[in-house]
Design an enzyme around this catalytic site. Structure first.
Site, PDB file in Angstrom:
ATOM      1  CE1 TYR A 128     -31.566  77.834 -59.395  1.00 57.89           C
ATOM      2  CE2 TYR A 128     -31.303  77.023 -57.156  1.00 57.89           C
ATOM      3  CZ  TYR A 128     -31.762  77.978 -58.037  1.00 57.89           C
ATOM      4  OH  TYR A 128     -32.406  79.104 -57.560  1.00 57.89           O
ATOM      5  CB  SER A 236     -34.029  70.453 -45.998  1.00 52.67           C
ATOM      6  OG  SER A 236     -33.183  71.108 -46.901  1.00 52.67           O
ATOM      7  CD  GLN A 258     -31.320  69.655 -42.526  1.00 54.62           C
ATOM      8  OE1 GLN A 258     -31.442  69.683 -43.747  1.00 54.62           O
ATOM      9  NE2 GLN A 258     -30.276  70.223 -41.921  1.00 54.62           N
ATOM     10  CD  GLU A 326     -32.711  66.388 -48.003  1.00 58.18           C
ATOM     11  OE1 GLU A 326     -33.500  67.034 -47.279  1.00 58.18           O
ATOM     12  OE2 GLU A 326     -31.802  66.929 -48.660  1.00 58.18           O
ATOM     13  CG  ASP A 360     -26.601  69.719 -44.246  1.00 54.72           C
ATOM     14  OD1 ASP A 360     -27.009  68.811 -44.985  1.00 54.72           O
ATOM     15  OD2 ASP A 360     -27.345  70.404 -43.521  1.00 54.72           O
TER      16      ASP A 360
HETATM   17  N1  LIG Z   1     -32.705  68.369 -51.062  1.00 56.70           N
HETATM   18  C1  LIG Z   1     -31.494  68.872 -51.065  1.00 56.70           C
HETATM   19  O1  LIG Z   1     -30.529  68.191 -51.411  1.00 56.70           O
HETATM   20  C2  LIG Z   1     -31.253  70.316 -50.672  1.00 56.70           C
HETATM   21  C3  LIG Z   1     -29.953  70.800 -50.456  1.00 56.70           C
HETATM   22  C4  LIG Z   1     -29.781  72.155 -50.132  1.00 56.70           C
HETATM   23  C5  LIG Z   1     -30.881  72.983 -50.045  1.00 56.70           C
HETATM   24  N2  LIG Z   1     -32.125  72.470 -50.254  1.00 56.70           N
HETATM   25  C6  LIG Z   1     -33.310  73.307 -50.276  1.00 56.70           C
HETATM   26  O2  LIG Z   1     -33.036  74.364 -51.188  1.00 56.70           O
HETATM   27  C7  LIG Z   1     -33.951  75.407 -50.914  1.00 56.70           C
HETATM   28  C8  LIG Z   1     -33.274  76.752 -50.996  1.00 56.70           C
HETATM   29  O3  LIG Z   1     -34.314  77.652 -51.131  1.00 56.70           O
HETATM   30  P1  LIG Z   1     -34.120  79.186 -51.328  1.00 56.70           P
HETATM   31  O4  LIG Z   1     -35.470  79.780 -51.520  1.00 56.70           O
HETATM   32  O5  LIG Z   1     -33.261  79.711 -50.228  1.00 56.70           O
HETATM   33  O6  LIG Z   1     -33.242  79.351 -52.657  1.00 56.70           O
HETATM   34  P2  LIG Z   1     -33.501  78.913 -54.192  1.00 56.70           P
HETATM   35  O7  LIG Z   1     -32.326  79.420 -54.934  1.00 56.70           O
HETATM   36  O8  LIG Z   1     -33.835  77.491 -54.281  1.00 56.70           O
HETATM   37  O9  LIG Z   1     -34.781  79.725 -54.634  1.00 56.70           O
HETATM   38  C9  LIG Z   1     -34.729  81.101 -54.830  1.00 56.70           C
HETATM   39  C10 LIG Z   1     -35.456  81.440 -56.109  1.00 56.70           C
HETATM   40  O10 LIG Z   1     -36.819  81.044 -56.015  1.00 56.70           O
HETATM   41  C11 LIG Z   1     -37.584  81.830 -56.895  1.00 56.70           C
HETATM   42  N3  LIG Z   1     -38.833  82.241 -56.241  1.00 56.70           N
HETATM   43  C12 LIG Z   1     -38.990  82.684 -54.983  1.00 56.70           C
HETATM   44  N4  LIG Z   1     -40.295  83.021 -54.781  1.00 56.70           N
HETATM   45  C13 LIG Z   1     -40.936  82.791 -55.955  1.00 56.70           C
HETATM   46  C14 LIG Z   1     -42.301  82.945 -56.375  1.00 56.70           C
HETATM   47  N5  LIG Z   1     -43.235  83.384 -55.560  1.00 56.70           N
HETATM   48  N6  LIG Z   1     -42.593  82.604 -57.650  1.00 56.70           N
HETATM   49  C15 LIG Z   1     -41.667  82.120 -58.501  1.00 56.70           C
HETATM   50  N7  LIG Z   1     -40.353  81.970 -58.141  1.00 56.70           N
HETATM   51  C16 LIG Z   1     -40.007  82.295 -56.882  1.00 56.70           C
HETATM   52  C17 LIG Z   1     -36.758  83.044 -57.243  1.00 56.70           C
HETATM   53  O11 LIG Z   1     -36.479  83.019 -58.586  1.00 56.70           O
HETATM   54  C18 LIG Z   1     -35.491  82.909 -56.425  1.00 56.70           C
HETATM   55  O12 LIG Z   1     -34.349  83.254 -57.187  1.00 56.70           O
HETATM   56  C19 LIG Z   1     -34.575  75.100 -49.565  1.00 56.70           C
HETATM   57  O13 LIG Z   1     -35.860  74.582 -49.779  1.00 56.70           O
HETATM   58  C20 LIG Z   1     -33.675  74.013 -49.007  1.00 56.70           C
HETATM   59  O14 LIG Z   1     -34.356  73.190 -48.104  1.00 56.70           O
HETATM   60  C21 LIG Z   1     -32.326  71.172 -50.578  1.00 56.70           C
HETATM   61  N1  LIG Z   2     -29.470  70.168 -45.554  1.00 54.63           N
HETATM   62  C1  LIG Z   2     -29.393  70.601 -46.921  1.00 54.63           C
HETATM   63  C2  LIG Z   2     -29.956  69.477 -47.767  1.00 54.63           C
HETATM   64  O1  LIG Z   2     -31.284  69.261 -47.507  1.00 54.63           O
HETATM   65  C3  LIG Z   2     -27.998  70.917 -47.382  1.00 54.63           C
HETATM   66  C4  LIG Z   2     -27.359  72.083 -46.731  1.00 54.63           C
HETATM   67  C5  LIG Z   2     -26.477  72.958 -47.268  1.00 54.63           C
HETATM   68  N2  LIG Z   2     -26.140  73.837 -46.292  1.00 54.63           N
HETATM   69  C6  LIG Z   2     -26.736  73.496 -45.212  1.00 54.63           C
HETATM   70  N3  LIG Z   2     -27.507  72.448 -45.466  1.00 54.63           N
HETATM   71 ZN   LIG Z   3     -28.917  71.647 -44.126  1.00 53.61          ZN
END
Ligand SMILES: NC(=O)c1ccc[n+]([C@@H]2O[C@H](COP(=O)([O-])OP(=O)(O)OC[C@H]3O[C@@H](n4cnc5c(N)ncnc54)[C@H](O)[C@@H]3O)[C@@H](O)[C@H]2O)c1
Ligand SMILES: N[C@H](CO)Cc1c[nH]c[nH+]1
Ligand SMILES: [Zn+2]
Length: 427
Positions: A128, A236, A258, A326, A360
């Site tokens: 994903y 994050s 973050q 994290e 990152d």
């Molecule tokens: N922990 C990690 O390793 C890591 C790494 C990178 C990013 N992240 C996290 O990834 C996330 C990225 O989030 P994003 O939103 O930009 O992209 P995403 O792709 O995770 O989510 C987008 C999707 O969420 C769904 N969505 C949005 N609102 C909705 C609703 N009300 N009901 C149901 N589905 C809904 C939609 O289908 C949309 O395609 C952030 O929280 C970021 O902190 C975590």
């Molecule tokens: N900090 C995110 C993980 O929590 C990863 C990421 C991708 N691009 C930027 N940041």
């Molecule tokens: Zn980041």
């Protein structure tokens, strides 16, 4: 406004409870919505996926799958400097993860007994790649490179379409760089469900990995069992432990790096210096207006941000171990001193010149990391996340003869006489 808690202030338990609520509260809110999405995708396949894409992403792609030929066509839309940075980052990530590769092993004793373990990549893995409020080509590399090194036979990538229903060219470039096999423009819980069950167009996979927002993380959690998952890698988090030698300008920048990911992101500074704490608040106020995602940052810091003055570095480390962040930055005069004291953290950044975004994008360790306190038991995404092992046993007739008495004894003690019989018939 980020909350500032001075020495002796009522931080401690209350804030930990509030942070834990962050997970529970948001989970409660989305749990039902996500289970409904999963059920509808299970029953409705592609039609349900398309309906949700239109509803949540606001546009339907002309086609859900992007072929590798089409991916190549997007390269011309990428900045050449981005492409070269991407390939340098990919080299570092490859280098780091190549060291994780475990080898199959077989051992033969003098009596001819052979045993061992065969290690191989999973057959079909779904990765994903988030793409809701920002596009994450870096996450393509972090997911797919270890999968390739592990020997995964087929890497299926899902990522939401852009607001125009089209793929993000930079994400397509990263997919080509990392060797992704198939790409589908689907995001959110519906993408996770599609990979878990399979639809008319999206293949069913053995394991789903990768980060995402609360909907994605909740869907992975709910589908665990139908499919394997890597971990809960949700919104994050950063926690910084800083002594009086830290630099408030850096601390503020790193906290906001973050916070900008998500309104549910969390950013916490634990410092022994009241002066550093106050100056960091001032630096946040100074830097935030110049940042493009200031609204997200402000909302995230408002609810899940805190700057706390601690009695000692020991107290700060104990808090950090309890929260299991994290990302953990240690900005102290001698950061190496803390390596042995940190029990729970996804990825640790040591010193003033190892800011979180270095990890990152570039250094090499994986940025797909456990969140919501799950670094207590989950590890960063790695080559291990993509392998499976089978054990092998070969005994000779004489080796079995010398073991038979013990085996029969153990089987009969368990009351499993058919097991004992399997040994006896060979006597
Ligand atoms: N922990 C990690 O390793 C890591 C790494 C990178 C990013 N992240 C996290 O990834 C996330 C990225 O989030 P994003 O939103 O930009 O992209 P995403 O792709 O995770 O989510 C987008 C999707 O969420 C769904 N969505 C949005 N609102 C909705 C609703 N009300 N009901 C149901 N589905 C809904 C939609 O289908 C949309 O395609 C952030 O929280 C970021 O902190 C975590
Ligand atoms: N900090 C995110 C993980 O929590 C990863 C990421 C991708 N691009 C930027 N940041
Ligand atoms: Zn980041």
């Amino acid at each position: 406004m980020i909350q500032l808690v001075k020495k002796g202030g009522s931080f401690g338990r209350d804030f930990i409870r509030q942070l834990k609520l962050r997970n529970e509260e948001s989970n409660r809110q989305v749990e039902t919505a996500v289970s409904e999405i999963i059920e509808n995708v299970r029953l409705g396949g592609d039609t349900a996926v398309r309906d949700y894409t239109l509803k949540f992403d606001g546009a339907l792609p002309d086609q859900t799958e992007i072929s590798s030929g089409e991916m190549k066509g997007f390269l011309s839309q990428c900045e050449p400097d981005f492409l070269s940075a991407l390939s340098r980052a990919a080299e570092n990530i490859k280098d780091f993860h190549s060291r994780q590769k475990q080898q199959s092993w077989f051992n033969t004793d003098e009596d001819g007994v052979m045993m061992g373990q065969r290690i191989r990549g999973l057959s079909k893995v779904g990765i994903y790649v988030p793409g809701g409020t920002a596009a994450y080509p870096s996450s393509v590399l972090m997911n797919a490179i270890p999968a390739k090194i592990a020997g995964v036979q087929e890497i299926i990538m899902v990522t939401p379409p852009g607001k125009d229903g089209k793929p993000n060219p930079d994400i397509m470039a990263a997919a080509l760089t990392a060797g992704v096999d198939r790409v589908f423009l689907v995001g959110g819980a519906q993408a996770v469900a599609a990979l878990a069950f399979g639809t008319e167009t999206i293949p069913k996979v053995d394991k789903i990995v990768g980060p995402g927002n609360i909907y994605v993380a909740t869907a992975k959690k709910q589908l665990y069992g139908t499919v394997d998952i890597d971990m809960i890698a949700g919104p994050s988090e950063i926690l910084i432990i800083a002594d009086e030698t830290a630099k408030p300008e850096f601390l503020a920048a790193d906290l906001m790096s973050q916070a900008e990911h998500d309104v549910l992101a969390s950013a916490i500074l634990l410092t022994t210096s009241e002066e550093i704490a106050e100056q960091t608040v001032a630096q946040i106020d100074r830097q935030m207006p110049g940042l493009s995602r200031k609204e997200i940052i402000a909302r995230s810091l408002d609810r899940f941000g805190a700057i706390v003055v601690c009695e000692s570095m020991e107290e700060a480390v104990a808090f950090s171990n309890e929260l299991a962040p994290e990302h953990l930055e240690v900005c102290a005069a001698n950061p190496m001193e803390y390596i042995g004291k940190i029990d729970n953290a996804g990825s640790v950044f040591l010193g003033n010149y190892s800011p979180e975004p270095l990890g990152d994008y570039f250094a090499g360790p994986n940025h797909v990391l456990p969140t919501s306190g799950t670094a207590r038991f989950f590890s960063p995404l790695s080559v291990d996340s993509f392998i499976k092992k089978s054990s092998f046993i070969y005994y000779t007739e004489s080796a079995l003869k010398s073991a038979q008495k013990d085996i029969i004894q153990l089987a009969e003690t368990e009351g499993l006489t058919a097991h004992a019989n399997s040994i006896k018939v060979r006597r």
